[in-house]
Design an enzyme around this catalytic site. Structure first.
Site, PDB file in Angstrom:
ATOM      1  N   CYS A 189      -0.556   4.083   2.169  1.00  0.00           N
ATOM      2  CA  CYS A 189      -0.334   3.872   3.598  1.00  0.00           C
ATOM      3  C   CYS A 189       1.108   4.178   4.003  1.00  0.00           C
ATOM      4  CB  CYS A 189      -0.640   2.426   3.981  1.00  0.00           C
ATOM      5  SG  CYS A 189      -2.253   1.821   3.461  1.00  0.00           S
ATOM      6  N   ASP A 190       2.063   3.737   3.189  1.00  0.00           N
ATOM      7  CA  ASP A 190       3.460   3.713   3.633  1.00  0.00           C
ATOM      8  C   ASP A 190       4.403   4.615   2.854  1.00  0.00           C
ATOM      9  OD1 ASP A 190       2.721   1.750   5.487  1.00  0.00           O
ATOM     10  OD2 ASP A 190       3.048   0.138   4.049  1.00  0.00           O
ATOM     11  N   CYS A 244       0.837  -1.204   0.000  1.00  0.00           N
ATOM     12  CA  CYS A 244       0.000   0.000   0.000  1.00  0.00           C
ATOM     13  C   CYS A 244       0.870   1.251   0.000  1.00  0.00           C
ATOM     14  CB  CYS A 244      -0.929  -0.007   1.216  1.00  0.00           C
ATOM     15  SG  CYS A 244      -2.007   1.449   1.311  1.00  0.00           S
TER      16      CYS A 244
END
Length: 335
Positions: A140-141, A137
């Site tokens: 997300c990261d 992701c």
């Protein structure tokens, strides 16, 4: 014969959608059982740093976030069962039957939040360094890879979309694709080709993710072993992060044809998170193949739970007492 237990609501899955759904149904005073699946918390529980969940300005560890959400649901009486669903019966109407390895639940309503699983490369080091440089992701990261060099695996729309997104943070993004041409849309390819931070390696796969453990015990990804599928040549490339986008598989096989799904296996829901089965609702990545975020999953879990609550309220006079004996799945199916 497994134990049979009657409840008002069974939540299948324990990611942000399931945890939020359980909070709402339990708070509405409906007996709620959450069947966690293989591990508590879903995919986010494997994420070391969650930096984009509202309410945590300094970020929070994935396991801690899910534990807090679980504790909040338990405060209102939700019960968490560390087990896996092996069979369901949605074909005979409510109450529905949900069977696990140890228990059979008879539930007036079901909220499905079992999610989808990212496809893995299944190479050495991938699991070991997931959350420590290996990610599925970018949204997300990506923030954690500012000024770093990363690899994106894949050649479809998702790979290029996430690769373009990563250029906001990373120093360089290398797209590694096993074929000699991309599968992504022409528009995305043009954007990626025009981005000076993106380069491409074709006809190549990753055979291994390399890494190391630091003195403080924290692991980190340091490189990958690349293999050209045409020549067989293998070389090691230093890298700070590996983002894998080769597809997702919704965890919907257990439901067979009892619930309507699209051609890729994602459950179909309406704007109130209602599935094709009356009294069965869904939230999170079991139906959402677009956003795939913890916060959107939580919101969908909330919506699914509210719909379940309203559905139960409309049938209060029809609900059987919880202590009334219920037939087993086998009996109900006529086996």
């Amino acid at each position: 014969m497994s134990e049979v237990k009657k409840v008002r609501v069974v939540v299948i899955g324990s990611g942000p959608a399931g945890l939020t759904a359980a909070l709402y149904t339990a708070r509405a005073l409906y007996s709620t059982v959450v069947i966690t699946g293989k591990y508590m918390g879903g995919q986010i529980a494997t994420t070391s740093d969650v930096d984009n969940f509202p309410g945590f300005p300094d970020g929070i560890q994935g396991p801690e976030l899910t534990e807090r959400m679980r504790a909040q649901a338990e405060r209102f009486g939700a019960e968490f069962v560390f087990d896996e669903v092996t069979e369901v019966d949605f074909e005979h109407g409510s109450p529905y039957r949900v069977k696990t390895y140890n228990t059979e639940y008879v539930a007036d309503s079901v909220v499905v939040t079992i999610g989808a699983s990212p496809r893995h490369l299944n190479v050495p080091g991938e699991v070991e360094y997931t959350g420590y440089g290996v990610s599925y992701c970018a949204t997300c990261d990506g923030f954690f890879f500012r000024g770093k060099d990363v690899i994106v695996v894949g050649g479809g729309d998702s790979a290029l979309q996430e690769g373009i997104f990563l250029t906001k943070f990373a120093n360089s993004v290398t797209i590694v694709h096993r074929r000699d041409e991309l599968r992504a849309s022409v528009a995305l390819q043009k954007r990626a080709f025009a981005n000076p931070k993106i380069k491409f390696i074709y006809d190549t796969v990753i055979d291994e993710v390399k890494g190391e453990t630091l003195e403080d015990g924290i692991r980190k990804t340091t490189g990958v072993m690349l293999r050209n599928v045409k020549t067989g040549e293998v070389n090691e490339q230093p890298i700070d992060g590996v983002f894998i986008f080769i597809g997702y598989d919704p965890n919907s096989r257990i439901f067979g044809d009892q619930v309507a799904k699209n051609e890729d296996g994602y459950m179909l829901v309406d704007d109130k998170m209602r599935t094709s089965v009356e009294g069965v609702f869904a939230g999170g990545e079991i139906h959402d193949f677009t956003f795939r975020q913890a916060i959107t999953a939580a919101g969908q879990g909330c919506s699914a739970a509210l719909s379940a609550i309203h559905w139960l309220q409309d049938r209060e006079d029809e609900l059987q007492p919880l202590d009334e004996a219920a037939p087993t799945l086998e009996t109900a199916s006529g086996d």
